[in-house]
Write an enzyme that holds these catalytic residues in place. Structure first.
Site, PDB file in Angstrom:
ATOM      1  N   ASP A  14     -10.742 -36.291  10.670  1.00 42.65           N
ATOM      2  CA  ASP A  14     -10.486 -34.901  10.254  1.00 42.65           C
ATOM      3  C   ASP A  14     -11.530 -34.466   9.228  1.00 42.65           C
ATOM      4  O   ASP A  14     -11.980 -33.316   9.226  1.00 42.65           O
ATOM      5  CB  ASP A  14      -9.069 -34.807   9.651  1.00 42.65           C
ATOM      6  CG  ASP A  14      -8.462 -33.424   9.763  1.00 42.65           C
ATOM      7  OD1 ASP A  14      -9.204 -32.439   9.700  1.00 42.65           O
ATOM      8  OD2 ASP A  14      -7.225 -33.330   9.895  1.00 42.65           O
ATOM      9  N   HIS A 207       1.264 -34.382   8.353  1.00 44.50           N
ATOM     10  CA  HIS A 207      -0.187 -34.188   8.193  1.00 44.50           C
ATOM     11  C   HIS A 207      -0.379 -32.796   7.603  1.00 44.50           C
ATOM     12  O   HIS A 207      -0.173 -31.802   8.302  1.00 44.50           O
ATOM     13  CB  HIS A 207      -0.831 -34.301   9.587  1.00 44.50           C
ATOM     14  CG  HIS A 207      -2.282 -33.979   9.669  1.00 44.50           C
ATOM     15  ND1 HIS A 207      -3.232 -34.920   9.996  1.00 44.50           N
ATOM     16  CD2 HIS A 207      -2.976 -32.828   9.493  1.00 44.50           C
ATOM     17  CE1 HIS A 207      -4.427 -34.361  10.024  1.00 44.50           C
ATOM     18  NE2 HIS A 207      -4.295 -33.080   9.726  1.00 44.50           N
ATOM     19  N   CYS A 240      -9.991 -28.232  10.683  1.00 45.70           N
ATOM     20  CA  CYS A 240     -10.260 -28.046  12.107  1.00 45.70           C
ATOM     21  C   CYS A 240     -11.313 -26.957  12.271  1.00 45.70           C
ATOM     22  O   CYS A 240     -11.105 -25.821  11.840  1.00 45.70           O
ATOM     23  CB  CYS A 240      -8.980 -27.650  12.844  1.00 45.70           C
ATOM     24  SG  CYS A 240      -9.291 -27.237  14.571  1.00 45.70           S
TER      25      CYS A 240
HETATM   26  N1  COA Z   1     -15.164 -36.846  25.621  1.00 40.81           N
HETATM   27  C1  COA Z   1     -16.447 -36.507  25.847  1.00 40.81           C
HETATM   28  N2  COA Z   1     -16.824 -35.465  26.585  1.00 40.81           N
HETATM   29  C2  COA Z   1     -15.859 -34.720  27.130  1.00 40.81           C
HETATM   30  C3  COA Z   1     -14.507 -35.018  26.952  1.00 40.81           C
HETATM   31  C4  COA Z   1     -14.164 -36.130  26.150  1.00 40.81           C
HETATM   32  N3  COA Z   1     -12.907 -36.456  25.903  1.00 40.81           N
HETATM   33  N4  COA Z   1     -13.783 -34.107  27.611  1.00 40.81           N
HETATM   34  C5  COA Z   1     -14.645 -33.270  28.196  1.00 40.81           C
HETATM   35  N5  COA Z   1     -15.900 -33.627  27.921  1.00 40.81           N
HETATM   36  C6  COA Z   1     -17.151 -32.977  28.327  1.00 40.81           C
HETATM   37  C7  COA Z   1     -17.206 -32.713  29.807  1.00 40.81           C
HETATM   38  O1  COA Z   1     -17.756 -33.817  30.459  1.00 40.81           O
HETATM   39  C8  COA Z   1     -18.096 -31.505  29.873  1.00 40.81           C
HETATM   40  O2  COA Z   1     -19.434 -31.908  29.673  1.00 40.81           O
HETATM   41  P1  COA Z   1     -20.633 -31.136  30.406  1.00 40.81           P
HETATM   42  O3  COA Z   1     -20.577 -29.723  29.925  1.00 40.81           O
HETATM   43  O4  COA Z   1     -21.841 -31.884  29.946  1.00 40.81           O
HETATM   44  O5  COA Z   1     -20.344 -31.272  31.883  1.00 40.81           O
HETATM   45  C9  COA Z   1     -17.698 -30.713  28.651  1.00 40.81           C
HETATM   46  O6  COA Z   1     -17.171 -31.682  27.730  1.00 40.81           O
HETATM   47  C10 COA Z   1     -16.635 -29.666  28.931  1.00 40.81           C
HETATM   48  O7  COA Z   1     -15.601 -30.282  29.699  1.00 40.81           O
HETATM   49  P2  COA Z   1     -14.269 -29.519  30.140  1.00 40.81           P
HETATM   50  O8  COA Z   1     -13.350 -30.487  30.767  1.00 40.81           O
HETATM   51  O9  COA Z   1     -14.653 -28.269  30.909  1.00 40.81           O
HETATM   52  O10 COA Z   1     -13.654 -29.185  28.756  1.00 40.81           O
HETATM   53  P3  COA Z   1     -13.446 -27.802  28.053  1.00 40.81           P
HETATM   54  O11 COA Z   1     -14.731 -27.066  27.878  1.00 40.81           O
HETATM   55  O12 COA Z   1     -12.306 -27.118  28.726  1.00 40.81           O
HETATM   56  O13 COA Z   1     -12.971 -28.330  26.612  1.00 40.81           O
HETATM   57  C11 COA Z   1     -11.973 -30.171  25.441  1.00 40.81           C
HETATM   58  C12 COA Z   1     -11.794 -29.075  26.457  1.00 40.81           C
HETATM   59  C13 COA Z   1     -10.591 -30.666  25.103  1.00 40.81           C
HETATM   60  C14 COA Z   1     -12.811 -31.281  26.042  1.00 40.81           C
HETATM   61  C15 COA Z   1     -12.710 -29.632  24.193  1.00 40.81           C
HETATM   62  O14 COA Z   1     -12.172 -28.387  23.837  1.00 40.81           O
HETATM   63  C16 COA Z   1     -12.591 -30.592  23.020  1.00 40.81           C
HETATM   64  O15 COA Z   1     -13.149 -31.671  23.038  1.00 40.81           O
HETATM   65  N6  COA Z   1     -11.879 -30.188  21.961  1.00 40.81           N
HETATM   66  C17 COA Z   1     -11.642 -31.032  20.817  1.00 40.81           C
HETATM   67  C18 COA Z   1     -11.372 -30.173  19.631  1.00 40.81           C
HETATM   68  C19 COA Z   1     -11.071 -31.018  18.422  1.00 40.81           C
HETATM   69  O16 COA Z   1     -11.199 -32.218  18.382  1.00 40.81           O
HETATM   70  N7  COA Z   1     -10.665 -30.314  17.363  1.00 40.81           N
HETATM   71  C20 COA Z   1     -10.360 -30.925  16.112  1.00 40.81           C
HETATM   72  C21 COA Z   1      -9.107 -31.713  16.115  1.00 40.81           C
HETATM   73  S1  COA Z   1      -7.685 -30.735  15.758  1.00 40.81           S
HETATM   74 ZN    ZN Z   2      -5.914 -31.836  10.132  1.00 38.02          ZN
END
Ligand code: COA
Ligand code: ZN
Length: 309
Positions: A14, A207, A240
């Site tokens: 975080d 949290h 975040c």
């Molecule tokens: N690890 C690594 N790469 C990932 C992944 C993962 N868990 N999930 C998706 N990806 C990659 C895909 O391969 C794709 O890559 P590309 O553009 O090179 O082909 C890209 O990310 C987008 O994938 P997609 O499935 O279309 O995801 P999205 O654009 O709908 O995004 C999440 C969804 C969940 C992957 C993304 O929003 C995310 O990682 N969010 C995390 C936010 C976070 O951690 N916030 C803080 C905590 S509260």
């Molecule tokens: Zn938090």
């Protein structure tokens, strides 16, 4: 009341996810190893998320491969989807922390998923983890459980409806997250009591973020309601990147200090934790919000000014 408190240190995840600068992998590993030696129950070491969404944690695999595992410490990885769960399993996480939102708008901004879409994805995902790694603990973190910076109030009934679904998936624990410090102590006490009463099989964790100065008050309210597990971040880092107005988690060393002053065991060596916290400004290149590291423990004494006494 003297019930023992367990600290989940979340600064490496975080905290670092929102830092303006990339922290080299070796420095992340050294920070996690130092935290591991302080007596914390768990370290959330990284997240397996899209590197486009969270570039600061793009080295999740290297971090999990490089840390020294210490007996008695759980190493946790935050995971939003199937790909993330596979990464966490490859990285030998002891616990997979599935992240989802309680509110639609934060879910879409942060994960491109509503809570209901996250829940749909979690169903096969939990089954896959249970089959491939039965010893891995599965926790679910519910962001914006006390309010959403886009949608405003999040009704308790909605939070409980989501936790009903998580409980049906057979997760081991649920973390109630106050993502942008909107919760107040009365609200925290009420939701924590409701969750503890309704789900005796789930381990609840609190949290909170200190965005409006209510972090420790909310921790205390949670503890008084019966919560024993708390996420907190060294130095009060955290936030975040997809929640407008987000700022740091409740500060780990301030939390440990509070409980220690109250005579509540945390298992943490506060002096050791403070020594790690003291390294943060140099490591990150800026001051951090933690207070005890600056003020010293409550028992600190100063010499009287000359000529007095
Ligand atoms: N690890 C690594 N790469 C990932 C992944 C993962 N868990 N999930 C998706 N990806 C990659 C895909 O391969 C794709 O890559 P590309 O553009 O090179 O082909 C890209 O990310 C987008 O994938 P997609 O499935 O279309 O995801 P999205 O654009 O709908 O995004 C999440 C969804 C969940 C992957 C993304 O929003 C995310 O990682 N969010 C995390 C936010 C976070 O951690 N916030 C803080 C905590 S509260
Ligand atoms: Zn938090």
């Amino acid at each position: 009341m003297t019930s023992r408190v367990h600290l989940n240190e979340v600064a490496p995840r975080d905290g670092l996810q929102i830092e303006p600068r990339w922290l080299p992998t070796a420095d992340k590993i050294a920070l996690i190893d130092a935290l591991s030696a302080t007596g914390v129950a768990a370290v959330e070491a990284t997240s397996f998320t899209s590197p486009k969404a969270i570039p600061n944690l793009a080295d999740a695999h290297e971090v999990m491969a490089g840390i020294q595992r210490r007996a008695g410490v759980r190493y946790v990885a935050l995971v939003p989807n199937q790909r993330g769960a596979e990464g966490a399993l490859t990285g030998h996480a002891d616990e997979i922390n599935l992240v989802m939102s309680a509110s639609d708008s934060h879910g879409l901004a942060n994960l491109r998923m509503t809570p209901w879409q996250s829940l749909e994805r979690f169903t096969p995902l939990v089954a896959m983890i249970r089959e491939r790694a039965p010893a891995v603990r599965i926790n679910a973190s519910l962001s914006t459980a006390f309010g959403c910076p886009f949608d405003g109030a999040v009704p308790e009934s909605r939070v409980l409806e989501i936790i009903d679904r998580l409980a049906a998936l057979d997760v081991d624990g649920v973390t109630l997250c106050d993502t942008t410090g909107m919760a107040n102590p009365r609200q925290v006490g009420a939701l924590c009591e409701a969750v503890i009463a309704r789900y005796p099989m789930l381990t609840p964790t609190l949290h909170v973020h200190n965005t409006r100065g209510m972090g420790l008050a909310n921790v205390l309210a949670g503890w008084q309601a019966g919560i024993h597990h708390f996420d907190a971040a060294l130095g009060g880092l955290g936030g975040c990147p997809f929640a407008p107005g987000a700022s740091g988690n409740v500060c780990s060393e301030d939390l440990v200090h509070m409980f220690e002053e109250m005579g509540v065991d945390t298992g943490v060596d506060l002096d050791a934790l403070i020594r790690v916290a003291e390294t943060l400004p140099d490591l990150l290149g800026h001051d951090v919000p933690g207070q005890v590291v600056k003020a010293g423990r409550g028992g600190r004494r100063y010499p009287l000014p000359p000529g007095i006494g």
